[in-house]
Design an enzyme around this catalytic site. Structure first.
Site, PDB file in Angstrom:
ATOM      1  N   LYS A 176      42.347  65.180 -15.429  1.00  0.00           N
ATOM      2  CA  LYS A 176      40.950  65.430 -15.836  1.00  0.00           C
ATOM      3  C   LYS A 176      40.405  66.711 -15.229  1.00  0.00           C
ATOM      4  CE  LYS A 176      39.686  61.446 -14.194  1.00  0.00           C
ATOM      5  NZ  LYS A 176      41.032  60.916 -13.901  1.00  0.00           N
ATOM      6  N   GLN A 233      38.736  58.489 -11.810  1.00  0.00           N
ATOM      7  CA  GLN A 233      39.800  57.484 -11.976  1.00  0.00           C
ATOM      8  C   GLN A 233      40.082  57.206 -13.453  1.00  0.00           C
ATOM      9  OE1 GLN A 233      37.394  55.965  -9.419  1.00  0.00           O
ATOM     10  NE2 GLN A 233      38.564  56.575  -7.660  1.00  0.00           N
ATOM     11  N   ASP A 266      44.387  60.130 -12.432  1.00  0.00           N
ATOM     12  CA  ASP A 266      45.323  61.250 -12.276  1.00  0.00           C
ATOM     13  C   ASP A 266      45.862  61.760 -13.606  1.00  0.00           C
ATOM     14  OD1 ASP A 266      45.184  60.786  -9.462  1.00  0.00           O
ATOM     15  OD2 ASP A 266      46.697  59.224  -9.688  1.00  0.00           O
ATOM     16  N   GLY A 307      40.700  62.364  -6.753  1.00  0.00           N
ATOM     17  CA  GLY A 307      41.071  63.727  -6.368  1.00  0.00           C
ATOM     18  C   GLY A 307      41.441  64.526  -7.591  1.00  0.00           C
ATOM     19  N   HIS A 308      40.736  65.603  -7.825  1.00  0.00           N
ATOM     20  CA  HIS A 308      41.059  66.456  -8.960  1.00  0.00           C
ATOM     21  C   HIS A 308      41.732  67.721  -8.454  1.00  0.00           C
ATOM     22  CE1 HIS A 308      38.885  64.087 -11.721  1.00  0.00           C
ATOM     23  NE2 HIS A 308      37.676  64.464 -11.366  1.00  0.00           N
TER      24      HIS A 308
HETATM   25  P1  GDP Z   1      43.085  64.305 -12.133  1.00  0.00           P
HETATM   26  O1  GDP Z   1      42.563  63.579 -10.938  1.00  0.00           O
HETATM   27  O2  GDP Z   1      42.934  63.461 -13.364  1.00  0.00           O
HETATM   28  O3  GDP Z   1      42.538  65.682 -12.281  1.00  0.00           O
HETATM   29  O4  GDP Z   1      44.650  64.455 -11.923  1.00  0.00           O
HETATM   30  P2  GDP Z   1      45.472  65.268 -10.836  1.00  0.00           P
HETATM   31  O5  GDP Z   1      44.660  65.884  -9.788  1.00  0.00           O
HETATM   32  O6  GDP Z   1      46.603  64.407 -10.456  1.00  0.00           O
HETATM   33  O7  GDP Z   1      45.950  66.474 -11.735  1.00  0.00           O
HETATM   34  C1  GDP Z   1      47.092  66.509 -12.312  1.00  0.00           C
HETATM   35  C2  GDP Z   1      47.914  67.719 -11.939  1.00  0.00           C
HETATM   36  O8  GDP Z   1      48.495  68.167 -13.132  1.00  0.00           O
HETATM   37  C3  GDP Z   1      47.214  68.932 -11.380  1.00  0.00           C
HETATM   38  O9  GDP Z   1      48.063  69.543 -10.444  1.00  0.00           O
HETATM   39  C4  GDP Z   1      47.008  69.854 -12.589  1.00  0.00           C
HETATM   40  O10 GDP Z   1      46.977  71.214 -12.273  1.00  0.00           O
HETATM   41  C5  GDP Z   1      48.220  69.520 -13.369  1.00  0.00           C
HETATM   42  N1  GDP Z   1      48.090  69.611 -14.810  1.00  0.00           N
HETATM   43  C6  GDP Z   1      47.012  69.308 -15.588  1.00  0.00           C
HETATM   44  N2  GDP Z   1      47.347  69.432 -16.888  1.00  0.00           N
HETATM   45  C7  GDP Z   1      48.662  69.790 -16.920  1.00  0.00           C
HETATM   46  C8  GDP Z   1      49.595  70.032 -17.975  1.00  0.00           C
HETATM   47  O11 GDP Z   1      49.296  69.912 -19.139  1.00  0.00           O
HETATM   48  N3  GDP Z   1      50.872  70.335 -17.615  1.00  0.00           N
HETATM   49  C9  GDP Z   1      51.272  70.443 -16.317  1.00  0.00           C
HETATM   50  N4  GDP Z   1      52.532  70.755 -16.074  1.00  0.00           N
HETATM   51  N5  GDP Z   1      50.425  70.227 -15.303  1.00  0.00           N
HETATM   52  C10 GDP Z   1      49.140  69.901 -15.596  1.00  0.00           C
END
Ligand code: GDP
Length: 427
Positions: free
Chosen positions: A16, A223, A13, A40-41
Site C-alpha cells: 500500500k 493492515q 503488507d 509499516g509502509h
Molecule cells: P505495505 O505495508 O502494504 O506498504 O507493504 P510493505 O511495506 O511490505 O511494502 C511492500 C514492499 O514491496 C516495499 O518494499 C515496496 O517498495 C515493495 N513494492 C511495492 N510494490 C512493488 C512491486 O510491484 N514490485 C516489487 N518488486 N516491489 C514492490
C-alpha cells in the site's frame, strides 16, 4: 472530485505504501483512518527509501495535507521519532495534522501487550507488541488517553491516575510485575504534548472542509481486510477495523462521500504471525518467493509466510469492502515462476466450498483447490501499459478479475513509482 479509499485486501503488507505514495501526487489530502505503529509502509521514491509507521505516505508531496484520524492509535514517541527522521532527511512536515480524538499508546500498553502475549503461551496471537491491542481495549473501555488530553494537563493527570489505578492492579496482581509510575509517565507525555501540540486539531472538520471544497481526498487504510477485527481470521486479527467502511468512523466521514473503493492485493499471498493461511507454501516454492521477494516485515523484520493467490478469501474481501476495482502489486515477482497456481475453492471436511468458513479452526482445515496457469517467464518491470504485459501475465490478471468480481485498476510491476500500469484512473 473523488474521494477514494485504498485498503489492504489480504493480510497486510500488500504494498500500500508505494500505491499511496503514487496516488498522493494527484490529491489534496491523504487521511489515515486506522491501525497504529504496528503497520509499516515502505516507500521508495526519488528522495530515498523510507519506512513509515504512522505518518501517511502522502508526506513526500509538497502541498498535500496529511491527516492521522481519530481511528488511529498513536505512540507519541514513535511519531516524534518518525517526524524527526523525516525532517533530518529534508522532508518538510508542514501540512500534517493529528486528530485530537486519536487515542495514545501509553507505556503500560506496551508492557501489557508483552505480558499478555507471553501469558498466552502456545496460543499467542503474534501481536507486534507495540501496545496496539491494549490501547484499543482502553478506548472501548473508556479509560483511554487521547491526543487532545495532552493539551489539557489537569484533565490528563486526572485521567492518567484513574487509568493507572486499574493498570497497576493488573500489572502487579496478575502478572507480578513492577507497577508503572504516574509522575514519570505524566512528565514524559507532557513533553510529547509540547512537541505535538502544533499538529493536534479537530481533523474531522478539516476532512469535512476538504470535501465541501471538492478537494481530492485519499483515505488510507492500514493492515489488511483479513486482519479486520470483525471480518478477519478472528482471533488472529488486529484490534480495529481495517476495511474501507472504517474510514467513516476513523475520520468522521459520511458513507455517501466515497466515490471509489480500491483493494490492494499482492499477486500472491503473505502473512506475518500466527493464524490460518490456506495457500501457505511450506516447501521450496514458498522459500523461493520469500527469498526472491525479500518477504520480511517492515515493522518487525519477521520472515513472512508465503503462498499462492487465494481467490476464496480474496473474493470475500472484495465483497465485504465493496471494491470498485483492485490494485495488484508485485506481479513482477511471479516472473520467475514456470507456472502459477491460483486457489479458486477449498476442500473442507470432504466438501467443496467457495466462501471461507467463519472460524479460524475450520479455515485451518481447508485444503486449497488450485487452478494452474502458465508463467510468462520474462521481465515485466518495464511495462507501463496493460498491452505491454506478456499475454500470459494479462491472462493471470483477467483470471483474478473474474475471481474477485471487480476490475483491475492499477498493476504494480516494481517498487519504483514509474513501474506501474494504470488500467483505470482512480482520481
Ligand atoms: P505495505 O505495508 O502494504 O506498504 O507493504 P510493505 O511495506 O511490505 O511494502 C511492500 C514492499 O514491496 C516495499 O518494499 C515496496 O517498495 C515493495 N513494492 C511495492 N510494490 C512493488 C512491486 O510491484 N514490485 C516489487 N518488486 N516491489 C514492490
Amino acid at each position: 472530485m473523488p474521494t477514494v479509499a485504498v485498503v489492504g485486501a489480504q493480510w497486510g503488507d500488500e504494498g500500500k505504501g508505494k500505491i499511496i505514495d503514487l496516488l498522493a501526487e494527484k490529491v489534496d489530502m491523504v487521511a489515515r483512518f486506522s491501525g497504529g505503529s504496528n503497520a509499516g509502509h515502505t516507500v521508495v521514491n526519488p528522495q530515498g527509501e523510507f519506512k513509515l509507521h504512522l505518518v501517511p505516505s502522502g508526506v513526500f508531496h509538497p502541498g498535500v495535507t496529511c491527516v492521522i484520524g481519530n481511528g488511529v492509535v498513536i505512540d507519541p514517541a514513535v511519531l516524534i521519532g518518525e517526524i524527526d527522521g523525516l525532517r533530518g532527511r529534508g522532508v518538510a512536515i508542514d501540512r500534517f495534522f493529528i486528530s485530537d480524538r486519536a487515542h495514545l499508546i501509553m507505556p503500560y500498553h506496551l508492557l501489557l501487550d508483552r505480558l499478555e502475549e507471553e501469558s498466552r503461551g502456545k496460543g499467542a496471537i503474534g501481536t507486534t507488541r507495540r501496545g496496539i491491542g491494549p490501547a484499543y481495549m482502553d478506548k472501548v473501555g473508556r479509560i483511554g488517553i487521547r491526543a487532545g488530553d495532552l493539551l489539557e494537563r489537569d484533565t490528563f493527570r486526572e485521567r492518567l491516575s484513574q487509568a493507572l489505578e486499574q493498570k497497576n492492579r493488573i500489572i502487579t496482581g496478575l502478572y507480578k510485575a513492577e507497577p508503572v509510575k504516574l509522575d514519570q509517565i505524566y512528565d514524559e507525555y507532557c513533553r510529547y504534548g509540547e512537541l505535538l501540540a502544533p499538529f493536534i486539531t479537530a481533523t474531522e472538520l478539516m476532512v469535512a472542509e476538504a470535501l465541501e471544497q471538492n478537494k481530492k481526498v485519499l483515505l488510507e487504510g492500514a493492515q489488511g481486510t483479513l486482519l479486520d477485527i470483525d471480518f478477519g481470521t478472528y482471533p488472529f486479527v488486529t484490534s480495529t477495523t481495517t476495511m474501507a467502511g472504517g474510514a467513516c468512523g476513523g475520520l468522521g466521514l459520511g458513507p455517501l462521500k466515497f466515490d471509489r473503493v480500491a483493494g490492494v492485493f499482492k499477486a500472491y499471498c503473505t502473512r506475518v504471525g500466527s493464524g490460518p493461511m490456506p495457500t501457505e507454501l511450506l516447501d521450496e516454492t514458498g522459500e523461493l518467493i520469500r527469498e526472491h521477494a525479500n518477504e520480511r516485515g517492515a515493522t518487525t523484520g519477521r520472515p513472512r509466510r508465503c503462498g499462492w493467490f487465494d481467490g476464496v478469501v480474496g473474493r470475500y474481501s472484495a465483497r465485504v469492502n465493496g471494491f470498485s476495482s483492485f490494485i495488484l502489486t508485485r506481479l513482477d515477482i511471479l516472473s520467475i515462476m514456470p507456472s502459477i497456481k491460483v486457489c479458486t475453492a477449498y476442500k473442507l471436511d470432504g466438501e467443496t466450498v467457495v466462501d471461507p468458513p467463519y472460524s479460524a479452526s475450520a479455515l485451518e482445515r481447508c485444503e486449497p483447490v488450485y487452478e494452474e496457469l502458465p508463467g510468462w517467464n520474462s521481465d515485466i518491470t518495464g511495462a507501463r501499459r496493460f498491452d505491454d504485459l506478456p499475454e500470459k501475465a494479462r491472462s493471470y490478471v483477467k483470471r483474478l478479475e473474474e475471481l474477485l468480481g471487480c476490475p483491475a485498476g492499477i498493476i504494480s510491476v516494481g517498487e519504483r513509482r514509474e513501474q506501474t500500469v494504470v488500467v483505470r484512473e482512480l482520481f
